[in-house]
Design an enzyme around this catalytic site. Structure first.
Site, PDB file in Angstrom:
ATOM      1  N   ASP A 153      10.278   5.578 -10.137  1.00  0.00           N
ATOM      2  CA  ASP A 153       9.908   6.181 -11.420  1.00  0.00           C
ATOM      3  C   ASP A 153      10.677   7.471 -11.694  1.00  0.00           C
ATOM      4  O   ASP A 153      10.997   7.787 -12.848  1.00  0.00           O
ATOM      5  CB  ASP A 153       8.402   6.456 -11.467  1.00  0.00           C
ATOM      6  CG  ASP A 153       7.591   5.206 -11.780  1.00  0.00           C
ATOM      7  OD1 ASP A 153       8.209   4.127 -11.923  1.00  0.00           O
ATOM      8  OD2 ASP A 153       6.360   5.301 -11.874  1.00  0.00           O
ATOM      9  N   LYS A 164      -0.699  -4.242  -3.271  1.00  0.00           N
ATOM     10  CA  LYS A 164      -2.003  -3.661  -2.907  1.00  0.00           C
ATOM     11  C   LYS A 164      -2.068  -2.248  -3.494  1.00  0.00           C
ATOM     12  O   LYS A 164      -1.539  -1.302  -2.928  1.00  0.00           O
ATOM     13  CB  LYS A 164      -2.193  -3.611  -1.396  1.00  0.00           C
ATOM     14  CG  LYS A 164      -3.545  -3.009  -0.992  1.00  0.00           C
ATOM     15  CD  LYS A 164      -3.687  -2.949   0.517  1.00  0.00           C
ATOM     16  CE  LYS A 164      -5.010  -2.302   0.889  1.00  0.00           C
ATOM     17  NZ  LYS A 164      -5.048  -0.859   0.567  1.00  0.00           N
ATOM     18  N   SER A 182       0.815  -1.214   0.000  1.00  0.00           N
ATOM     19  CA  SER A 182       0.000   0.000   0.000  1.00  0.00           C
ATOM     20  C   SER A 182       0.855   1.273   0.000  1.00  0.00           C
ATOM     21  O   SER A 182       1.495   1.593  -0.988  1.00  0.00           O
ATOM     22  CB  SER A 182      -0.958  -0.041   1.198  1.00  0.00           C
ATOM     23  OG  SER A 182      -1.921   0.969   1.122  1.00  0.00           O
TER      24      SER A 182
END
Length: 444
Positions: free
Chosen positions: A310, A324, A299
């Site tokens: 990224d 998740k 999460s």
């Protein structure tokens, strides 16, 4: 002119007819759908009355309705559920960082309770519970067929009392029992320490304390290391971090990013989506970073790891995360209860969804399983002999006392790093990566 008016009127009439022909079936479909819903609600009422009047034992009507609500929500996905007034109150306490229990984050899979991660320093962690463990029985009673809330209720109890959970673990042939003593769980959201020239930031959960703890602990650790110039990099350890508050994940990501998107959320209606962007300011002042993840990172942990990966702000090391990628909204209900409902998916800055896939590390490094301690055989571990051990060997006269002391300090650090590899191989690997980057020097 008359012809134009007539043509216009005729066109209007034709449009009305066409609209009626299209809208008629749609209205009929909607009416049929509503009729079907009302029939199903009537069916529910019939069953409720039949149970209340004819079940072999007297039942509590409130419990029946609560079970029906929870069944409706849990049928959607593993993370939607009904929270009774007590559960809703407990959840609010947990986000503040202190609560009673075992110290494990759990989900449900294949009818059993699956451990997402044990929390650092909690009874479950000290008892040896691991991410990925399946709990099949609690005090000898099977949890198969129970809702997740019911299974969690079975694990609750007075502080200081013992609970026996039966565990199935990958790589272990037979189920085994684990004894855990319930305790008050006081979570320190962030622990910091200095390993050589590296600052290690261990984030255990994302609650209201996380960002303030991170900011304060980072500054203290940098000062302990001798200032920013003495630090070669930072390790952000998110292993076995089950997640928590979305806003804290955003703030932690923003702490190391100067600009760009951190995460976006998209619900059923595209207009309900949100994008969260970083603001200027990097607590690490551009120093190299490594993020550590494993199968217990879920999460909010995945939001942070995905954002820093990224943006190429950090190297992600470890094992694939939990996966998740959904957002739950907690909605208060009448009677002090609440509903936890999955309302959106979240996406990393590159637009990828982590749901069921997880974050893949840039460098896969598995943590060796814990080995039982064995007594060392002194003869088998006899120290190697070096030139300096030989009788009459020449002294090294090319070094000053300060240079000799510096070499000894560096040797001590290398030996400490070797000990760390035995204790925590993944963390030692991350620190070695930062040492390597530091040795290369800054880019020209």
């Amino acid at each position: 002119m008359k012809k134009f008016v007539l043509a216009a009127i005729a066109g209007t009439v034709a449009g009305v007819v066409a609209t009626t022909q299209i809208a008629g079936p749609l209205i009929a479909q909607e009416a049929n759908r509503n009729s079907s819903v009302y029939e199903q609600l009537d069916l529910f009422g019939d069953i409720f009355e039949r149970i209340r009047s004819e079940y072999v034992e007297e039942v509590d009507e409130a419990d029946l309705i609560e079970a029906a609500i929870n069944g409706m929500l849990t049928s959607l996905d593993p993370h939607s559920s009904y929270l009774s007034p007590d559960d809703a109150s407990d959840m609010q306490v947990q986000t503040r960082g202190e609560f009673g229990g075992l110290g494990i984050e759990v989900t449900q899979e294949e009818g059993f309770v699956k451990v997402v991660s044990p929390m650092d320093g909690t009874p479950a962690d000290e008892a040896g519970m691991e991410a990925g463990d399946f709990i099949t029985h609690v005090d000898g009673q099977s949890v198969l067929g129970l809702t997740l809330n019911d299974a969690v209720d079975m694990m609750r109890g007075p502080v200081g009392s013992e609970i026996i959970v039966t565990v199935v673990r990958e790589g272990v042939d037979e189920p085994f029992d684990v004894s855990i003593i319930r305790d008050t769980i006081k979570l320190t959201a962030v622990r910091t320490r200095v390993e050589g020239n590296t600052v290690v930031l261990r984030v255990t959960t994302f609650n209201e304390q996380t960002y303030p703890n991170l900011e304060e602990g980072l500054k203290e650790a940098v000062a302990e290391a001798g200032g920013p110039d003495a630090v070669n990099g930072f390790v952000l350890d998110l292993r076995n971090n089950p997640g928590g508050l979305l806003n804290q994940a955003i703030r932690v990501s923003d702490a190391f990013l100067d600009a760009g998107e951190i995460v976006s959320t998209r619900g059923r209606d595209p207009q309900d989506g949100d994008r969260f962007n970083a603001t200027e300011g990097d607590l690490a002042e551009g120093k190299p970073m490594v993020v550590l993840i494993n199968g217990g990172s879920a999460s909010a942990s995945e939001i942070v790891a995905g954002a820093l990966q990224d943006h190429r702000r950090a190297i992600v090391i470890g094992e694939k995360s939990f996966g998740k990628g959904s957002v739950q909204s907690v909605m208060p209900l009448r009677g002090d209860g609440a509903m936890r409902l999955t309302t959106a998916r979240y996406y990393t800055p590159s637009g990828r969804s982590i749901q069921a896939l997880g974050v893949s590390p840039d460098i896969v490094v598995a943590q060796p399983p814990r080995q039982p301690e064995v007594e060392e055989d002194e003869d088998a571990t006899a120290r190697s002999r070096f030139e300096a051990d030989l009788r009459g060997s020449l002294e090294n006269d090319s070094l000053s006392e300060d240079e000799r002391r510096q070499i000894e300090d560096e040797r001590a650090k290398a030996e400490a790093a070797a000990e760390l590899r035995l204790e925590d191989y993944q963390l030692a690997y991350a620190i070695d990566i930062l040492k390597g980057l530091s040795a290369l020097g800054p880019e020209e």
